[in-house]
Design a protein around this motif. Structure first.
Motif, PDB file in Angstrom:
ATOM      1  N   ASP A   1       0.779   2.255  13.681  1.00  0.00           N
ATOM      2  CA  ASP A   1      -0.583   2.134  14.198  1.00  0.00           C
ATOM      3  C   ASP A   1      -1.153   0.799  13.703  1.00  0.00           C
ATOM      4  OD1 ASP A   1      -1.440   2.449  11.558  1.00  0.00           O
ATOM      5  OD2 ASP A   1      -1.668   4.620  11.787  1.00  0.00           O
TER       6      ASP A   1
ATOM      7  N   TYR B   1      -0.269 -11.015  14.538  1.00  0.00           N
ATOM      8  CA  TYR B   1      -0.406 -10.907  13.087  1.00  0.00           C
ATOM      9  C   TYR B   1       0.574 -11.814  12.353  1.00  0.00           C
ATOM     10  CZ  TYR B   1      -3.215  -6.856  14.286  1.00  0.00           C
ATOM     11  OH  TYR B   1      -4.167  -6.040  14.821  1.00  0.00           O
TER      12      TYR B   1
ATOM     13  N   ASP C   1      -3.490  -0.107  11.646  1.00  0.00           N
ATOM     14  CA  ASP C   1      -3.677  -0.316  10.196  1.00  0.00           C
ATOM     15  C   ASP C   1      -2.353  -0.593   9.493  1.00  0.00           C
ATOM     16  OD1 ASP C   1      -6.351   0.034  10.475  1.00  0.00           O
ATOM     17  OD2 ASP C   1      -6.311   2.183   9.981  1.00  0.00           O
TER      18      ASP C   1
ATOM     19  N   ARG D   1      -1.050  -4.006  10.259  1.00  0.00           N
ATOM     20  CA  ARG D   1      -1.694  -5.044   9.447  1.00  0.00           C
ATOM     21  C   ARG D   1      -1.078  -5.129   8.064  1.00  0.00           C
ATOM     22  NH1 ARG D   1      -7.210  -3.540  10.959  1.00  0.00           N
ATOM     23  NH2 ARG D   1      -7.615  -4.799  12.801  1.00  0.00           N
ATOM     24  N   VAL D   2      -0.843  -3.966   7.468  1.00  0.00           N
ATOM     25  CA  VAL D   2      -0.269  -3.937   6.117  1.00  0.00           C
ATOM     26  C   VAL D   2       1.119  -4.582   6.123  1.00  0.00           C
ATOM     27  CG1 VAL D   2       0.619  -2.427   4.295  1.00  0.00           C
ATOM     28  CG2 VAL D   2      -1.543  -1.884   5.396  1.00  0.00           C
TER      29      VAL D   2
ATOM     30  N   ASN E   1       0.822  -1.196   0.000  1.00  0.00           N
ATOM     31  CA  ASN E   1       0.000   0.000   0.000  1.00  0.00           C
ATOM     32  C   ASN E   1       0.875   1.273   0.000  1.00  0.00           C
ATOM     33  OD1 ASN E   1      -2.295   1.470   0.031  1.00  0.00           O
ATOM     34  ND2 ASN E   1      -2.756   1.151   2.212  1.00  0.00           N
TER      35      ASN E   1
END
Lengths: 250, 406
Positions: free
Chosen positions: A177, A210, A179, A182-183, A132
């Motif tokens: 953070d 994760y 998000d 997660r990426v 991303n």
């Protein structure tokens, strides 16, 4: 793949690592956890070849070779990748140019054909999406003016392009953070396979929700005092480092 | 003082040249030069560079030659025009004075010995007039040829950027052949009201060369001058860059990049005279030094009493690639107005070890990693050149000549 025996390391006369034994096989993911100043990052840096550290004892075998005899770039070309805790800013060095040069240096080392600018753009397309990353980051100087999260994603992006055999992730979760975490985790997970090994150096258990490790090691004061599976990390989170240290002593 | 004796004999020989309407001016200049002689280290502005090292060499005056290269619009060989640019008015110095394009003041007594010496030998020289309001690019080759002699050359080039003209001048100094050359070059630049001039100067490396260069710029109302000063060290290299901001609204940007290796020497003295209000100057010079080389940067900013609202920035950065290289860097601010903004900074450093480790940890070897960091370092100066073709040509030239680490 990697076999560390009785590794002792010092910097400026201070003994940081005091006898590390660790074996990592292809396909495995190991997490190294520990309080601040325990030597986690030192271990990662030493494996990548940082020249400031002095190896006072022990040996490290990587793919049946003496790792400690290898130059920094040789280690990289042999498949070791360090995702930096603090990625270095390189003013004036274009991010794409940098990564293409690195990839070609590694391909050259392996006796493969160097790739040109067009092929490179094709190659990185999917990986940019995976992490991303904004296209504009590729045109900017390496890490310069990147946010904390962008720097970490850029590290994992480099890893995705260079496709290492052994990935060392040094506190890749710090400053992220949820998000972004997660990426990054998604990026790392997508690269897990039977041939690749990963060592995660982290302070918190959070990352391990994760990226689920096969083994967890607790590093305290330059020594691994406890090893187990992913449940050890949960136990650590619950009890805190102090209790684990006490229990290990007892 | 063999050099001065030879200069004198050679100068006297030039007095017999036919049709010399510059004779009187040249004689005055030579007298002025002789009064002072060659400067020595005892003088403040020559503290780190000793031009008297040429004083024991017999340097024969050379002022002609032949050469052709289609890549250049104007070619001077040993100071004499051998190729003219058809799209603008130009000629030698004597022609310029005769036609009234040039002012006699240009050749009058100066306070610098090498300017007087250059004027004394200004029998050829070159002037060109820039008038076009649509951007014009002119490539000048200032070629020194040496057939294995000890020689002195005094090239002179006068550039007149007329009102509202817009031009790029790319001036290259090259030395061909071998032998010892003393090059005493002067570039005079006048930027009239509202004119834009971008001036790029680069010199080539040659082994036994002593180069003293003076670039003198005079700017007038609302003019813009951008200079890119690229230089390589020589046995002895000294470049003085003087800019006068004579009327309000004048603005100059001076970029410089010097690199020197072995036992070579490079010295940059820049002076910006802020004479009137509302002028700005921005100066950024970077150096790379390796081997046992020596570098000097002396940046003077002189803000006169009437120059209120002056905005002057100066920055000098140096990269030392070896333990034995030396840099002397000195900002010199002299400010006589009270409502001004002047900043300056100087740094000396080495290649960033963290950056090198980062690059190497990705698979680049030490040399490649160094080259990437050096390339980024020089690009910060080169990227200011507006013309893309010239920029890439410069990058190519400079990367080829850069010290290769260590």
């Amino acid at each position: 793949m990697l076999k560390i025996e009785n590794l002792h390391v010092s910097i400026g006369g201070n003994q940081i690592l005091k006898g590390i034994d660790l074996e990592v096989k292809a396909g495995e993911t190991h997490a190294i956890m520990g309080p601040n100043g325990s030597g986690k990052s030192t271990l990662a840096q030493v494996l990548a070849g940082h020249e400031e550290y002095e190896i006072t004892d022990g040996k490290v075998e990587y793919l049946s070779k003496d790792l400690l005899e290898m130059e920094i770039e040789e280690r990289a070309c042999e498949g070791i990748f360090l995702a930096f805790q603090y990625p270095v800013e390189l003013p004036g060095v274009n991010n794409t140019y940098f990564l293409k040069s690195a990839l070609n240096a590694q391909r050259k080392y392996r006796g493969e054909k160097e790739i040109d600018a067009m092929e490179f753009i094709d190659l990185i397309g999917d990986k940019i999406k995976l992490l991303n990353l904004k296209d504009s980051l590729l045109k900017r100087p390496v890490n310069e003016g990147f946010s904390g999260g962008e720097k970490k994603r850029n590290e994992i992006f480099q890893m995705a392009v260079l496709e290492p055999k052994l990935a060392l992730l040094d506190e890749t979760d710090s400053g992220l953070d949820i998000d972004a975490l997660r990426v990054v985790a998604n990026g790392v997970n997508s690269m897990r396979n039977e041939e690749r090994a990963t060592i995660l150096v982290t302070h918190y258990q959070r990352l391990l929700n994760y990226i689920v490790p096969d083994f967890v090691h607790v590093l305290v004061d330059g020594k691994i005092i406890n090893s187990g599976d992913k449940n050890l990390a949960l136990e650590l989170e619950e009890k805190g480092y102090d209790r684990i240290v006490e229990e290990a002593k007892a | 003082m063999k050099a001065v004796e030879t200069f004198t004999t050679d100068f006297e020989n030039t007095l017999n040249l036919p049709d010399d309407n510059l004779k009187l001016l040249r004689q005055e200049s030579f007298e002025e030069f002789k009064k002072h002689g060659l400067p020595t280290r005892k003088e403040e502005y020559w503290k780190y560079s000793d031009p008297s090292i040429i004083s024991n060499i017999e340097l024969e005056f050379v002022f002609s030659g032949q050469y052709e290269d289609r890549n250049y619009d104007v070619i001077l060989v040993n100071g004499k025009i051998v190729k003219k640019f058809n799209d603008c008015q130009m000629g030698d110095i004597a022609e310029g004075l005769r036609s009234g394009d040039l002012d006699e003041d240009l050749l009058k007594k100066k306070d610098k010995p090498f300017l007087n010496l250059n004027n004394a030998f200004a029998i050829n020289g070159c002037y060109l007039i820039l008038e076009s309001a649509s951007k014009q690019t002119i490539r000048i080759l200032n070629l020194i040829t040496n057939e294995g002699k000890n020689q002195a050359v005094h090239p002179k080039c006068v550039i007149l950027a007329k009102r509202n003209s817009d031009s790029i001048i790319f001036e290259e100094f090259k030395i061909m052949g071998n032998g010892t050359s003393f090059v005493n070059s002067v570039t005079d630049i006048i930027v009239e009201d509202g004119a834009n001039l971008e001036h790029i100067i680069i010199d080539d490396f040659a082994k036994d060369t002593y180069h003293v260069a003076n670039v003198c710029v005079k700017q007038y109302k609302d003019s813009n001058f951008v200079s890119h000063n690229f230089s390589m060290g020589k046995k002895f290299a000294r470049r003085d860059f003087n800019v006068e901001l004579n009327q309000s609204g004048a603005n100059c940007n001076l970029f410089g990049l010097y690199f020197v290796d072995k036992k070579n020497h490079i010295d940059h003295h820049t002076t910006i005279e802020h004479k009137e209000a509302h002028c700005s100057s921005n100066e950024h010079y970077k150096g790379i030094l390796s081997g046992k080389s020596t570098g000097v940067f002396n940046g003077r900013i002189h803000v006169h009493p009437d120059a209120q609202k002056t905005d002057a920035i100066q920055n000098n950065q140096n990269l030392l690639l070896s333990d034995d290289a030396i840099i002397h860097t000195k900002p010199e601010l002299e400010i006589y107005a009270d409502d001004v903004k002047c900043t300056h900074g100087a740094t000396v450093g080495q290649l960033d070890e963290k950056g090198l480790f980062y690059l190497r940890s990705r698979g680049l070897n030490r040399k490649e990693a160094q080259q990437i960091l050096i390339r980024a370092y020089v690009n910060e100066i080169i990227e200011n050149v507006s013309d893309e073709k010239i920029r890439s040509k410069l990058m190519e030239l400079i990367l080829d000549r850069l010290p290769k680490g260590g």
